[in-house]
Design a protein around this motif. Structure first.
Motif, PDB file in Angstrom:
ATOM      1  N   HIS A  43      -0.078   2.001  -0.611  1.00 58.88           N
ATOM      2  CA  HIS A  43      -1.266   1.010   0.243  1.00 58.88           C
ATOM      3  C   HIS A  43       1.272   0.191   1.473  1.00 58.88           C
ATOM      4  O   HIS A  43       0.394  -1.237   1.916  1.00 58.88           O
ATOM      5  CB  HIS A  43      -0.970  -0.456   0.102  1.00 58.88           C
ATOM      6  CG  HIS A  43      -2.401   0.311  -0.235  1.00 58.88           C
ATOM      7  ND1 HIS A  43      -3.584   1.360  -0.560  1.00 58.88           N
ATOM      8  CD2 HIS A  43      -2.900   0.487  -2.592  1.00 58.88           C
ATOM      9  CE1 HIS A  43      -4.379   1.148  -1.233  1.00 58.88           C
ATOM     10  NE2 HIS A  43      -3.389   0.777  -2.539  1.00 58.88           N
ATOM     11  N   GLU A  47       2.184   6.846   5.206  1.00 59.31           N
ATOM     12  CA  GLU A  47       0.858   7.752   5.601  1.00 59.31           C
ATOM     13  C   GLU A  47       0.451   8.903   5.191  1.00 59.31           C
ATOM     14  O   GLU A  47      -0.782   8.600   4.244  1.00 59.31           O
ATOM     15  CB  GLU A  47       0.325   7.574   7.265  1.00 59.31           C
ATOM     16  CG  GLU A  47       1.299   8.883   8.247  1.00 59.31           C
ATOM     17  CD  GLU A  47       1.073   9.472   9.450  1.00 59.31           C
ATOM     18  OE1 GLU A  47       1.477  10.274   9.802  1.00 59.31           O
ATOM     19  OE2 GLU A  47       0.586   7.373   9.913  1.00 59.31           O
ATOM     20  N   ARG A  50      -0.523   7.142   1.210  1.00 61.90           N
ATOM     21  CA  ARG A  50      -1.451   5.417   1.675  1.00 61.90           C
ATOM     22  C   ARG A  50      -3.324   5.839   0.989  1.00 61.90           C
ATOM     23  O   ARG A  50      -3.576   7.113   0.977  1.00 61.90           O
ATOM     24  CB  ARG A  50      -1.738   5.149   2.938  1.00 61.90           C
ATOM     25  CG  ARG A  50      -2.518   4.105   3.327  1.00 61.90           C
ATOM     26  CD  ARG A  50      -2.380   3.767   4.430  1.00 61.90           C
ATOM     27  NE  ARG A  50      -0.755   3.689   5.292  1.00 61.90           N
ATOM     28  CZ  ARG A  50      -0.911   3.767   6.360  1.00 61.90           C
ATOM     29  NH1 ARG A  50      -1.882   4.688   6.966  1.00 61.90           N
ATOM     30  NH2 ARG A  50       0.466   4.075   6.517  1.00 61.90           N
ATOM     31  N   GLU A  51      -3.506   5.221   0.208  1.00 59.83           N
ATOM     32  CA  GLU A  51      -4.319   5.905  -0.372  1.00 59.83           C
ATOM     33  C   GLU A  51      -5.895   4.783  -0.361  1.00 59.83           C
ATOM     34  O   GLU A  51      -5.185   3.129   0.323  1.00 59.83           O
ATOM     35  CB  GLU A  51      -4.300   5.115  -1.932  1.00 59.83           C
ATOM     36  CG  GLU A  51      -3.398   6.269  -2.608  1.00 59.83           C
ATOM     37  CD  GLU A  51      -3.823   7.330  -3.273  1.00 59.83           C
ATOM     38  OE1 GLU A  51      -5.372   7.745  -2.500  1.00 59.83           O
ATOM     39  OE2 GLU A  51      -3.138   7.901  -3.640  1.00 59.83           O
ATOM     40  N   ASP A  53      -6.798   4.035   3.060  1.00 63.19           N
ATOM     41  CA  ASP A  53      -6.715   4.135   4.414  1.00 63.19           C
ATOM     42  C   ASP A  53      -6.060   2.574   4.373  1.00 63.19           C
ATOM     43  O   ASP A  53      -6.764   1.947   5.327  1.00 63.19           O
ATOM     44  CB  ASP A  53      -7.721   4.553   5.832  1.00 63.19           C
ATOM     45  CG  ASP A  53      -7.254   4.670   6.899  1.00 63.19           C
ATOM     46  OD1 ASP A  53      -6.419   4.639   6.776  1.00 63.19           O
ATOM     47  OD2 ASP A  53      -8.074   4.105   7.731  1.00 63.19           O
ATOM     48  N   LEU A  54      -5.595   2.525   3.258  1.00 71.42           N
ATOM     49  CA  LEU A  54      -4.916   1.064   3.234  1.00 71.42           C
ATOM     50  C   LEU A  54      -4.280   0.407   3.449  1.00 71.42           C
ATOM     51  O   LEU A  54      -3.050   0.894   2.810  1.00 71.42           O
ATOM     52  CB  LEU A  54      -5.863   0.624   2.090  1.00 71.42           C
ATOM     53  CG  LEU A  54      -5.538  -1.649   2.025  1.00 71.42           C
ATOM     54  CD1 LEU A  54      -6.040  -2.989   3.008  1.00 71.42           C
ATOM     55  CD2 LEU A  54      -5.987  -1.962   0.431  1.00 71.42           C
ATOM     56  N   ARG A  55      -3.664  -0.332   4.382  1.00 71.11           N
ATOM     57  CA  ARG A  55      -2.449  -1.201   4.317  1.00 71.11           C
ATOM     58  C   ARG A  55      -2.008  -2.605   4.359  1.00 71.11           C
ATOM     59  O   ARG A  55      -3.319  -3.485   4.286  1.00 71.11           O
ATOM     60  CB  ARG A  55      -1.770  -0.830   6.115  1.00 71.11           C
ATOM     61  CG  ARG A  55      -1.855   0.123   6.382  1.00 71.11           C
ATOM     62  CD  ARG A  55      -0.833   0.469   7.350  1.00 71.11           C
ATOM     63  NE  ARG A  55       0.941   0.355   7.942  1.00 71.11           N
ATOM     64  CZ  ARG A  55       1.608   0.370   8.607  1.00 71.11           C
ATOM     65  NH1 ARG A  55       1.424   1.319   9.309  1.00 71.11           N
ATOM     66  NH2 ARG A  55       2.829   0.292   8.455  1.00 71.11           N
ATOM     67  N   ALA A  61      -4.319  -5.007   8.868  1.00 72.15           N
ATOM     68  CA  ALA A  61      -5.124  -4.170   8.138  1.00 72.15           C
ATOM     69  C   ALA A  61      -5.642  -4.375   7.176  1.00 72.15           C
ATOM     70  O   ALA A  61      -6.209  -4.258   6.013  1.00 72.15           O
ATOM     71  CB  ALA A  61      -3.686  -2.847   8.059  1.00 72.15           C
ATOM     72  N   TRP A  65      -9.956  -5.392   4.870  1.00 74.84           N
ATOM     73  CA  TRP A  65     -10.776  -4.919   4.177  1.00 74.84           C
ATOM     74  C   TRP A  65     -10.609  -5.701   2.596  1.00 74.84           C
ATOM     75  O   TRP A  65     -11.031  -5.956   1.802  1.00 74.84           O
ATOM     76  CB  TRP A  65     -10.550  -3.169   3.704  1.00 74.84           C
ATOM     77  CG  TRP A  65     -10.812  -2.464   2.370  1.00 74.84           C
ATOM     78  CD1 TRP A  65     -11.920  -2.071   2.946  1.00 74.84           C
ATOM     79  CD2 TRP A  65     -10.332  -2.841   1.915  1.00 74.84           C
ATOM     80  NE1 TRP A  65     -12.470  -1.793   1.277  1.00 74.84           N
ATOM     81  CE2 TRP A  65     -11.456  -2.071   0.569  1.00 74.84           C
ATOM     82  CE3 TRP A  65      -9.567  -3.456   0.716  1.00 74.84           C
ATOM     83  CZ2 TRP A  65     -11.555  -1.151  -1.241  1.00 74.84           C
ATOM     84  CZ3 TRP A  65      -9.676  -2.861  -0.783  1.00 74.84           C
ATOM     85  CH2 TRP A  65      -9.815  -1.758  -1.959  1.00 74.84           C
TER      86      TRP A  65
END
Length: 1001
Positions: A43, A47, A50-51, A53-55, A61, A65
């Motif tokens: 995370h 990219e 990245r799993e 779509d979480l940063r 970002a 979430w």
């Protein structure tokens, strides 16, 4: 009773007082390391991995979430890191990362409840000069001490007392010049009662020419300097002038911003000086290959990547190399940044595969002498270029004579032939010489030939094919080739100068001129013309006729590239060949002569006239004068040192390589650019250059370069950096223990004009530096790693300095500054596995044997074993911090390496000559030369016992005494009893092997 009640009320009051609120959670110190180590792999910035779509490295970002600022219980991040079931728990079990501890989870909860504040990574924010903390004591001496004292107060620590004077002078000497002090220097300091005694020692050592040598050891590790290419055959290259530049720069206190600029782009500076060109060799210090089957495209990609890695690590303290195949997983460096950065170096002209071209760099004295000779040659050439009626008439007669002229080559019969390498040289009836039998890696043929016609000034060497040779020869290498390193002609035992060499064919990069250049490592070869007859012509100014004509052929390539079949001829014709034209004339001259005189154009007329003047008898005296002057000039140029330097040319196209795959050309072409998150260069429509890069590096708003350098200086002076990971100031690196001090030093460095000696002076004159390294069990328990600087560091000195210390104690050390690398003693056969060509280590003699360790020949694949034992870097990559190991091999090296045995022997002889007449006085003398102090009574006793034990042994075993005293080339003193000297050598070996001897306290 009243006292008891008062105390009781105080205690009750303490319990009733509200608890002091815990300080806010610090994101940089407390949270970011947790996220970086546990979460960023899935995370973070990359990219491609990245799993969901979480940063979690960017607040917007993360808040979208996983985080609800001010409400930890509603935050998905907390739910996942505290989850009980394996399916929900983060990090997951298959990540091989440990789950967060309850204490760490609580820290994350508090941080989110406090608003989940994100801060930029400390190292990526330009440093600002903080206020110097006020002092609660008189201990601080300057700004450094105030920052350190503030940390002491926070940690409940007190500084260690000042070290004693002997320790201070020894520490200073190790740190500033890389050598222990002499007894005389120690006595001078001990006897100086002035208030500035210590400061005077600091200035003396900073002004020493050995300061530059000490600093160079560090810098050469950083820029991966070595005397060999690294890949495949790891062949030699000349780059020692770069080392001289580094020594000179530190000694002259060249501002670091200029030093960086000159190394990155010295060749691009207006009117670049010789030293600036030498400095630009930094870009050429990487590993290169000469392997025949290597793919140029692959190795060019390697070279690009190496320069990005090294510049990133050396100057930015960045793990930039991680972005070669994908975006960095922990820092904001992207693959685009990586290849845009590589594009800065695309203008450097180099061979992707093959021997790199060296540049001649005459010294100022050599350049002045060349200019003087050029001035003398100009009027003589004017004479050659001036037409006269006499010359015109003589030329017409010469042209007429050509109509009937032919060149005759006279065969020379060999009368004797010998091979130094053990080959059999058979003299055949047709005048050829055939080599058979042993084919040594290196060889020299000496062939005597006759008769030689009077007036002959050209010798023709024919190299001939033969069915008995590999692929028909004419060489004895597996591919039929040979490499003629040198051809020499001697008439009646006197060597004759060869003025010119030409050949029917020369292999690329192996011209026939290399056979008369006096360099064993170069030579004439003929691929792809193996299996065919070839020839070379060697011209002289002197008549080759004599009682005997001996021709010496030297083959030093080292891989059995000797000649198999050859023949000699001679001619008296003037200028017999330059190219294969009619009658041996240059092709353009022959073509011009074929045209009727009235029909020749100006170019043809000029070509004929110029050639005639080169042979006209009327101008022989002038030509001889010019030849003599040019020979002197050529000798000076040949003697000029060479080095690898940067030479700029049209830039190559650099593409972004998907996953670092050099075979994949699908990536976009990149323009030079600095990492996007650190800013951008404004060059308008102009392509950015290495000079633009250098100026960006040393710009005031660059957050990294000054911090990186002062942090490494701190490591040199204290044993560890303020930020422990001196090679990584990124998110995976340790936070600085004293961030305000680090920033203060960085800004002070810039404000001082990048003055290296100024920063070192501040460090070594501080009370923090002058602390004792002694400690107590309590302090060691509370500050075990000395991160709060509650004492000075104690550590083993670098490998080169261990050797220097032994040589200095013995009096053997040669203190000449600069020059080519040297080869001290090394075990026989250590280079046995080096091939292409095979090599043997031949150690130096005389003063060269006793140069400082800095100058030791640096063979990357086979680093000198004594240096390797003490953790010296092979310099294949940037090494800003060497490891410090403690192994039995180190004691064995100190006891058995001939350098140390010889140093002990010479120290023993010096002890007998100068140390007094009693056993105790001699022990004291030897001890003081190595350790700068008097021995303790127990130490005296032990060494006396060693002396007596070994004296008794050597009295009974003269052979053993002679064996010990035969080590090393330094002559033995006359009339010294062998047993006595051998026994004191044992004492000296013991002293040089002590932990204290090789430790900076």
């Amino acid at each position: 009773m009243r006292v008891t009640i008062v105390l009781l009320l105080v205690v009750i009051g303490l319990h009733l007082r509200p608890a002091t609120a815990a300080p806010p959670v610090n994101y940089t110190r407390d949270i970011k390391p947790l996220l970086s180590n546990r979460c960023y792999a899935c995370h973070g910035p990359d990219e491609s991995t990245r799993e969901a779509d979480l940063r979690l490295d960017q607040r917007d970002a993360a808040v979208e979430w996983a985080i609800v600022p001010g409400d930890a219980e509603s935050s998905e991040l907390v739910a996942r890191i505290a989850a009980d079931d394996a399916d929900s728990l983060m990090p997951p079990a298959d990540s091989n990362k440990p789950r967060l501890t309850p204490a760490e989870i609580e820290i994350v909860r508090r941080w989110i409840d406090e608003g989940a504040k994100f801060d930029s990574h400390w190292a990526y924010v330009a440093p600002q000069k903080p206020e110097v903390p006020a002092a609660d004591s008189t201990w601080p001496r300057g700004a450094i001490d105030h920052f350190v004292a503030a940390r002491h107060a926070e940690q409940g620590l007190l500084p260690a007392p000042d070290a004693d004077r002997r320790t201070l002078i020894r520490r200073l000497s190790w740190d500033l010049i890389g050598m222990p002090p002499t007894p005389e220097e120690v006595d001078a300091f001990m006897n100086d009662t002035s208030a500035e005694a210590y400061e005077k020692q600091v200035e003396r050592l900073l002004a020493s020419p050995h300061f530059g040598e000490r600093m160079a050891v560090y810098w050469l590790d950083v820029v991966r300097y070595a005397d060999s290419g690294g890949y495949h055959s790891d062949n030699h290259r000349d780059v020692w002038l770069f080392r001289d530049y580094v020594i000179r720069a530190f000694n002259d206190n060249l501002p670091l911003d200029r030093m960086i600029t000159e190394q990155l782009a010295g060749d691009l500076l207006p009117n670049a000086t010789r030293w600036q060109k030498i400095a630009s060799g930094y870009n050429r210090l990487l590993q290169t290959t000469e392997e025949g089957g290597a793919q140029p495209k692959e190795y060019q990609a390697k070279y690009d990547a190496d320069r990005v890695r090294n510049t990133g690590s050396a100057l930015l303290g960045a793990t930039f190399g991680c972005a070669e195949c994908h975006n960095h997983k922990f820092d904001p460096y992207t693959a685009k940044d990586f290849y845009s950065f590589a594009a800065f170096f695309a203008d450097i002209q180099e061979k992707a595969v093959g021997r790199q071209d060296q540049t001649k760099l005459p010294t100022d004295e050599q350049q002045a002498e060349i200019g003087k000779l050029d001035a003398e040659i100009v009027p003589l050439r004017a004479i050659l270029d001036t037409p006269t009626p006499e010359l015109a008439s003589a030329q017409a007669d010469w042209e007429e004579s050509l109509k009937t002229r032919t060149i005759e080559w006279n065969a020379l019969k060999p009368s004797a032939a010998a091979s130094a390498g053990g080959a059999t040289l058979e003299l055949l009836g047709d005048g050829t010489v055939q080599a058979k039998g042993k084919n040594h890696g290196k060889d020299t043929y000496t062939i005597t030939v006759a008769p030689v016609p009077a007036g002959a000034t050209a010798l023709r060497l024919e190299v001939l094919p033969d069915a008995a040779l590999p692929t028909s020869g004419p060489g004895r290498a597996d591919n039929g080739n040979f490499v003629l390193s040198e051809l020499e002609i001697a008439v009646d035992g006197q060597k004759t100068a060869i003025t010119r060499a030409t050949a029917s064919h020369s292999q690329k990069d192996y011209p026939v001129a290399h056979a008369i250049d006096g360099k064993a490592e170069t030579g004439w070869a003929i691929l792809p013309k193996a299996g065919e007859a070839n020839h070379a012509v060697f011209e002289t100014q002197t008549d080759l006729a004599g009682q005997s004509l001996a021709v010496t052929l030297s083959f030093q390539y080292g891989t059995r590239h000797t000649l198999g079949r050859l023949r000699f001829l001679a001619t008296c014709a003037v200028r017999p060949v330059e190219a294969e034209g009619a009658d041996g004339l240059p092709a353009d001259v022959a073509a011009a002569l074929a045209v009727a005189p009235a029909e020749r154009d100006e170019g043809q007329q000029a070509a004929i006239a110029a050639f005639y003047r080169s042979i006209a008898p009327e101008l022989a005296g002038t030509r001889a004068e010019i030849a003599a002057l040019e020979a002197r000039k050529r000798a000076i140029e040949d003697a000029a040192p060479t080095s690898l330097v940067s030479i700029s040319g049209p830039p190559r196209t650099v593409r972004l390589l998907p996953r670092g795959n050099w075979l994949d050309d699908s990536g976009p072409a990149m323009e030079p650019a600095v990492p996007e998150f650190l800013g951008k260069l404004d060059t308008g429509d102009r392509r950015a250059t290495r000079l633009d890069l250098a100026q960006w590096m040393v710009a005031r708003d660059n957050p990294l370069v000054a911090r990186v350098f002062v942090n490494r200086l701190w490591r040199l002076m204290f044993g560890q950096g303020l930020a422990r990971n001196v090679d990584d100031l990124g998110t995976q690196g340790a936070l600085p223990t004293h961030p305000e001090l680090l920033d203060w030093l960085a800004v002070e460095f810039i404000d001082s004009g990048w003055d290296v000696k100024h920063i070192i002076r501040l460090m070594v004159t501080s009370r923090t530096y002058r602390q004792s390294s002694q400690t107590t069990p309590d302090i060691r328990q509370r500050d075990p790693a000395n991160q709060w600087l509650s004492r000075q560091g104690r550590f083993r000195v670098d490998a080169e300095f261990i050797r220097d210390g032994a040589l200095r104690a013995s009096g053997l050390l040669a203190t000449t500054i600069g020059g080519p690398s040297v080869k001290p003693y090394q075990p026989a056969g250590y280079w046995a596995h080096l091939n292409f060509p095979e090599r043997e280590w031949e150690h130096d003699h005389g003063e060269a044997q006793y140069r400082r360790g800095l100058y030791t020949y640096w063979q990357r694949t086979f680093l000198h074993p004594s240096l390797l034992a003490f953790d010296a870097s092979t310099r294949e990559e940037c090494t800003p911090e060497r490891p410090r190991s403690n192994t039995p091999l180190q004691s064995l090296a100190l006891l058995n390496d001939p350098t140390y045995v010889e140093a002990a022997r010479v120290l023993a002889a010096k002890t007998l000559a100068e140390g007094g007449s009693t056993e105790e006085d001699r022990v004291r003398y030897a001890w003081r030369r190595a350790l700068a102090r008097d021995p303790e009574p127990t130490e005296l006793t032990v060494l006396s016992q060693i002396y007596r034990k070994h004296r008794e042994r050597y009295d009974q075993d003269e052979t053993a005494a002679k064996g010990l005293l035969s080590v090393g080339e330094h002559p033995l003193p006359a009339d010294t009893p062998m047993a006595e000297l051998a026994a004191w050598t044992s004492v000296a070996r013991t002293i040089l092997n002590l932990h204290e001897t090789i430790t900076r306290d």
